[in-house]
Design a protein around this motif. Structure first.
Motif, PDB file in Angstrom:
ATOM      1  N   LEU A 242      19.955  43.738  19.822  1.00 58.06           N
ATOM      2  CA  LEU A 242      19.403  44.736  20.647  1.00 58.06           C
ATOM      3  C   LEU A 242      19.983  44.559  22.018  1.00 58.06           C
ATOM      4  N   LEU A 243      20.414  45.626  22.804  1.00 62.61           N
ATOM      5  CA  LEU A 243      20.772  45.668  23.931  1.00 62.61           C
ATOM      6  C   LEU A 243      20.051  46.548  24.835  1.00 62.61           C
ATOM      7  N   GLY A 257      20.572  49.499  19.272  1.00 64.02           N
ATOM      8  CA  GLY A 257      20.708  48.624  18.170  1.00 64.02           C
ATOM      9  C   GLY A 257      22.340  48.316  17.994  1.00 64.02           C
ATOM     10  N   GLN A 258      22.859  47.241  18.232  1.00 66.37           N
ATOM     11  CA  GLN A 258      24.123  46.939  18.000  1.00 66.37           C
ATOM     12  C   GLN A 258      24.315  46.404  16.365  1.00 66.37           C
ATOM     13  N   ALA A 264      19.181  51.461  10.810  1.00 61.97           N
ATOM     14  CA  ALA A 264      20.583  52.112  11.136  1.00 61.97           C
ATOM     15  C   ALA A 264      20.973  51.565  12.404  1.00 61.97           C
ATOM     16  N   VAL A 265      22.174  51.465  12.657  1.00 56.86           N
ATOM     17  CA  VAL A 265      22.975  50.731  13.711  1.00 56.86           C
ATOM     18  C   VAL A 265      23.064  52.014  14.918  1.00 56.86           C
ATOM     19  N   ASN A 266      23.201  51.462  16.087  1.00 56.98           N
ATOM     20  CA  ASN A 266      23.336  52.748  17.235  1.00 56.98           C
ATOM     21  C   ASN A 266      21.964  53.423  17.464  1.00 56.98           C
ATOM     22  N   TRP A 305      24.452  62.335  18.256  1.00 57.18           N
ATOM     23  CA  TRP A 305      23.782  61.793  17.189  1.00 57.18           C
ATOM     24  C   TRP A 305      23.307  60.174  17.487  1.00 57.18           C
ATOM     25  N   GLU A 306      22.286  60.035  17.605  1.00 58.88           N
ATOM     26  CA  GLU A 306      21.923  58.406  18.164  1.00 58.88           C
ATOM     27  C   GLU A 306      20.972  57.897  16.965  1.00 58.88           C
ATOM     28  N   GLY A 307      21.730  57.165  16.087  1.00 61.10           N
ATOM     29  CA  GLY A 307      21.044  56.394  14.962  1.00 61.10           C
ATOM     30  C   GLY A 307      20.515  57.356  13.964  1.00 61.10           C
ATOM     31  N   THR A 308      19.091  57.948  14.040  1.00 61.98           N
ATOM     32  CA  THR A 308      18.607  58.772  13.070  1.00 61.98           C
ATOM     33  C   THR A 308      18.144  60.060  13.714  1.00 61.98           C
TER      34      THR A 308
END
Length: 458
Positions: A242-243, A257-258, A264-266, A305-308
């Motif tokens: 995570l960043l 989330g990288q 989910a990523v991103n 759209w970020e992740g979910t």
């Protein structure tokens, strides 16, 4: 004494070499090999990547099993007490997982983990290991943030062997290491923070977390270009990376989330830095849409759209006649190379020339947009600034723009339109393949196939 051995490790990809060479053969980067001094193994001792230096020997599974017979019962997750933190993690903390939290100095990494640890310690066993600050400094921060301090076990130590001995005695459910760059193993000759120490320390701590079913939270430093300090192999050993981003002059922090093996990523979580620490923002679109009352050219809202989940953010464009032979292309929050490509598409298929203009692009709120659904909104904002004509405030747009001028569909198009309608937008320019059969009440959906159609719809 046994002669110390040395190896050369690439700081970009983690590849190892016996001799130094100017270019890494794996990632083709130049001048990235650094020397790692490795002591000769003691008789009967095993390496950290194999059996572990602190007595945690063996593999996670010693028997060969059939994949169909593996128990699929979902492991119960532990809530971090932050909804946005849980969202980025994929639903919460997974027992036996290793989570790496990185970020620039002052981003709030220690603050977020201290808030999480203090709240979790009221019902669970938590061990917080600090290697950068003294116990009094951590206690002062907790007092300033008005956090419950009873129940949280603290340890000021940088030796991995000592940390594991204490963890074996205390048996915590959550183990926090702040930070991995300060940890060191006794039989590694290099200094703390080096490639060998970071990699081997993380390997030993991760193995302990897997075998003891402990949640391991690691704090990692980042370099000046925003990448994780240390070898890239560190990101392969942990389960989630995570960043935490956000400038010192901004009150908002974004947790992205990288890498995530359990979600989910991103995925993106938004926090606000207040007087009493970080507070989660449950409706980030409302914050990023705090626009001025006066309509200005070059401003448009896009749905990314970020992740979910969908997220509404504002993109701003400013075009000015350039006095230089090579006009500038500056993009904040977007890929600068993609901006140059979109301007070429606009000239070829839209008939608008920007070769004599300086182009400045900004995503409001400090959000970094990584997906291509922002292409259409970026071009419409550029056209608005070029012609100095403001766009309607109730207009949103999204869609990928191809090199031939076509508007390509993007994933989850209907969910994006519904999210825009919830925030009061009444008109949307979208790819034809993303147009719903029935638009939400009060929403006019304009479906386009080509860039020329989108420009005509304005």
């Amino acid at each position: 004494m046994a002669k110390a051995k040395s190896a050369f490790v690439c700081t970009e990809c983690g590849a190892e070499y016996r001799k130094w060479q100017g270019q890494c053969s794996s990632c083709l980067e130049w001048n990235t090999l650094s020397e790692v001094r490795l002591s000769a193994p003691r008789p009967g001792a095993a390496s950290a990547s194999g059996a572990g230096r602190s007595g945690y020997a063996g593999s996670l599974s010693k028997e060969v099993v059939d994949l169909g017979s593996v128990d699929l019962t979902e492991v119960p997750r532990l809530s971090s007490t932050f909804g946005e933190f849980d969202r980025v993690l994929g639903g919460g903390l997974v027992p036996g997982s290793a989570v790496l939290l990185g970020g620039h100095p002052g981003a709030g990494k220690s603050t977020l983990l201290l808030q999480t640890a203090c709240k979790l310690a009221q019902a669970r066993k938590v061990l917080y290991v600090t290697g950068e600050e003294s116990l009094s400094q951590v206690a002062m921060r907790a007092h300033r943030l008005q956090l419950p301090t009873q129940g949280l076990k603290m340890l000021a130590e940088t030796s991995v062997e000592t940390v594991l001995a204490v963890a074996e005695r205390e048996r915590p459910e959550i183990l926090v290491i702040d930070s991995i760059q300060t940890m060191h193993l006794e039989d590694i000759a290099s200094a703390p923070g080096g490639v060998a120490q970071v990699r081997e320390s993380a390997a030993v701590l991760t193995r302990f977390a897997k075998q003891s079913n402990t949640v391991l939270l690691l704090v990692g430093h980042v370099t000046k270009d925003g990448t994780l300090a240390g070898p890239k192999v560190l990101e392969h050993m942990i389960d989630a990376s995570l960043l935490l981003e956000g400038g010192a002059d901004s009150r908002f922090r974004t947790l992205r989330g990288q890498k995530n093996r359990f979600g989910a990523v991103n995925e993106l979580g938004v926090f606000a830095m207040l007087e009493h620490g970080l507070k989660e923002v449950k409706n980030p679109s409302a914050i990023f849409l705090s626009r001025s009352e006066e309509q200005a050219s070059g401003s448009l809202v896009m749905v990314v759209w970020e992740g979910t989940r969908p997220l509404l953010v504002e993109v701003q464009a400013l075009l000015d006649e350039s006095a230089l032979g090579n006009p500038r292309r500056v993009a904040v929050g977007l890929d600068q190379n993609r901006l140059a490509m979109l301007l070429a598409v606009l000239h070829r298929h839209g008939g608008l020339f920007t070769g004599d203009q300086d182009v400045f692009l900004n995503v409001v709120g400090g959000v970094k947009v990584l997906e291509t659904s922002a292409d259409l909104a970026v071009l419409l904002a550029v056209v608005s600034s070029l012609q100095n004509r403001s766009l309607p405030r109730e207009l949103v747009a999204f869609g990928e723009v191809g090199l031939s001028g076509e508007i390509r569909p993007v994933p989850s198009g209907q969910e994006r339109i519904v999210e825009a309608a919830k925030h009061g937008f009444t008109r949307a320019i979208v790819p034809r393949a993303n147009a719903p059969k029935r638009a939400p009440d009060g929403m006019e959906v304009v479906a386009v196939d080509k860039l020329a159609d989108a420009l005509e719809a304005l």
